[in-house]
Scaffold this active site. Sequence first.
Site, PDB file in Angstrom:
ATOM      1  N   ASP A 126       0.828  -1.202   0.000  1.00  0.00           N
ATOM      2  CA  ASP A 126       0.000   0.000   0.000  1.00  0.00           C
ATOM      3  C   ASP A 126       0.868   1.260   0.000  1.00  0.00           C
ATOM      4  O   ASP A 126       1.981   1.255   0.525  1.00  0.00           O
ATOM      5  CB  ASP A 126      -0.923  -0.030   1.234  1.00  0.00           C
ATOM      6  CG  ASP A 126      -2.067   0.954   1.120  1.00  0.00           C
ATOM      7  OD1 ASP A 126      -2.441   1.320  -0.015  1.00  0.00           O
ATOM      8  OD2 ASP A 126      -2.583   1.379   2.168  1.00  0.00           O
ATOM      9  N   ASN A 166     -11.024  -2.583  -5.269  1.00  0.00           N
ATOM     10  CA  ASN A 166     -10.276  -1.611  -6.070  1.00  0.00           C
ATOM     11  C   ASN A 166     -10.912  -1.349  -7.442  1.00  0.00           C
ATOM     12  O   ASN A 166     -10.570  -0.380  -8.115  1.00  0.00           O
ATOM     13  CB  ASN A 166      -8.813  -2.042  -6.261  1.00  0.00           C
ATOM     14  CG  ASN A 166      -7.973  -1.963  -4.999  1.00  0.00           C
ATOM     15  OD1 ASN A 166      -7.051  -2.738  -4.798  1.00  0.00           O
ATOM     16  ND2 ASN A 166      -8.282  -1.010  -4.125  1.00  0.00           N
TER      17      ASN A 166
HETATM   18  C1  IPE Z   1      -5.470  -2.744  -0.088  1.00  0.00           C
HETATM   19  O1  IPE Z   1      -5.174  -1.395  -0.193  1.00  0.00           O
HETATM   20  C2  IPE Z   1      -5.363  -3.391  -1.430  1.00  0.00           C
HETATM   21  C3  IPE Z   1      -4.023  -3.463  -1.988  1.00  0.00           C
HETATM   22  C4  IPE Z   1      -2.923  -3.006  -1.458  1.00  0.00           C
HETATM   23  C5  IPE Z   1      -3.936  -4.107  -3.260  1.00  0.00           C
HETATM   24  P1  IPE Z   1      -6.301  -0.279  -0.314  1.00  0.00           P
HETATM   25  O2  IPE Z   1      -5.571   1.018  -0.446  1.00  0.00           O
HETATM   26  O3  IPE Z   1      -7.255  -0.626  -1.389  1.00  0.00           O
HETATM   27  O4  IPE Z   1      -7.036  -0.402   1.089  1.00  0.00           O
HETATM   28  P2  IPE Z   1      -7.835   0.665   1.945  1.00  0.00           P
HETATM   29  O5  IPE Z   1      -8.862   1.271   1.040  1.00  0.00           O
HETATM   30  O6  IPE Z   1      -6.859   1.687   2.410  1.00  0.00           O
HETATM   31  O7  IPE Z   1      -8.399  -0.121   3.080  1.00  0.00           O
HETATM   32  C1  IPE Z   2      -1.654   0.182  -3.300  1.00  0.00           C
HETATM   33  O1  IPE Z   2      -1.445   1.546  -3.304  1.00  0.00           O
HETATM   34  C2  IPE Z   2      -1.860  -0.370  -4.680  1.00  0.00           C
HETATM   35  C3  IPE Z   2      -3.235  -0.764  -4.975  1.00  0.00           C
HETATM   36  C4  IPE Z   2      -4.231  -0.751  -4.137  1.00  0.00           C
HETATM   37  C5  IPE Z   2      -3.518  -1.188  -6.326  1.00  0.00           C
HETATM   38  P1  IPE Z   2      -2.637   2.569  -3.304  1.00  0.00           P
HETATM   39  O2  IPE Z   2      -3.014   2.855  -4.721  1.00  0.00           O
HETATM   40  O3  IPE Z   2      -3.748   2.121  -2.436  1.00  0.00           O
HETATM   41  O4  IPE Z   2      -1.933   3.844  -2.693  1.00  0.00           O
HETATM   42  P2  IPE Z   2      -2.513   4.843  -1.599  1.00  0.00           P
HETATM   43  O5  IPE Z   2      -2.953   4.020  -0.436  1.00  0.00           O
HETATM   44  O6  IPE Z   2      -3.648   5.556  -2.245  1.00  0.00           O
HETATM   45  O7  IPE Z   2      -1.361   5.728  -1.275  1.00  0.00           O
HETATM   46 MG    MG Z   3      -4.143   2.350  -0.462  1.00  0.00          MG
END
Ligand code: IPE
Ligand code: IPE
Ligand code: MG
Length: 226
Positions: free
Chosen positions: A11, A59
């Site tokens: 993340d 997502n």
């Molecule tokens: C979890 O991260 C999913 C992945 C890292 C692929 P998210 O960014 O989607 O999770 P939340 O929304 O912060 O819980």
């Molecule tokens: C994790 O990074 C990757 C995926 C969920 C695909 P994020 O895209 O959630 O990055 P933040 O949490 O918005 O910084």
């Molecule tokens: Mg995230």
Amino acid sequence: MKGIHVAIIMDGNGRWANARGLPRVAGHREGARVVRKVVEGAPGLGVGMLTLYAFSSDNWGRPQREVGGLMRLFRIYLAAETQRCVENDIRMSVIGRRDRLPEPLRRAVDGAEAATADGSRMHLRIALDYSARDALVSAAARLSAGATRDDFARALGDGAPDVDLLVRTGGEQRLSDFLLWECAYAELLFTPRMWPDFDAGALADAVSEYHRRERRFGGVPVAAAG
Ligand code: IPE
Ligand code: IPE
Ligand code: MG
């Protein structure tokens, strides 16, 4: 399986990019580079299975531009990494739903799994369109009354191996629907580092921290036993 099972919630790509005035997809591209380094470093750290959360079923709700960019990146990553995994004796497989992935990505997944099926040094699992709750619901639907824990684990696919160490980068301290069954006794490690700033050294630190922890599985501390 020999070695420990490490699962990582990768993340922080979006925030990493925003902090640099870049589009979110640029953060995902940088994140893919880190995956390469971490996968290379993991077998030497005693990791037998590495499960990476790349895309959750929730997502899909992100802006179409970002989702499209991610699907493209996954396809490019799989195509490029298949040969490296073969050379490094790593088995690669994908967990999660397949039916909603774009066709070219689905083909890349099938190709990567077939080409790396004999890999024995480490099993790399990539979670794409993954939801632990959905996985539990569909496993339950396939079982009958009286099913045991082992039956359940089998129905979850891959034998649902227990996670030993769960790492989440990006500072949030939650599971976001990842491996809920498998993490029943996982050691949890949350780091404020954004995923694009993570690397093999940070994984080594996480594994060292894991080995310093005492796992009790409901028992009493070793010093108090006997
Ligand atoms: C979890 O991260 C999913 C992945 C890292 C692929 P998210 O960014 O989607 O999770 P939340 O929304 O912060 O819980
Ligand atoms: C994790 O990074 C990757 C995926 C969920 C695909 P994020 O895209 O959630 O990055 P933040 O949490 O918005 O910084
Ligand atoms: Mg995230």
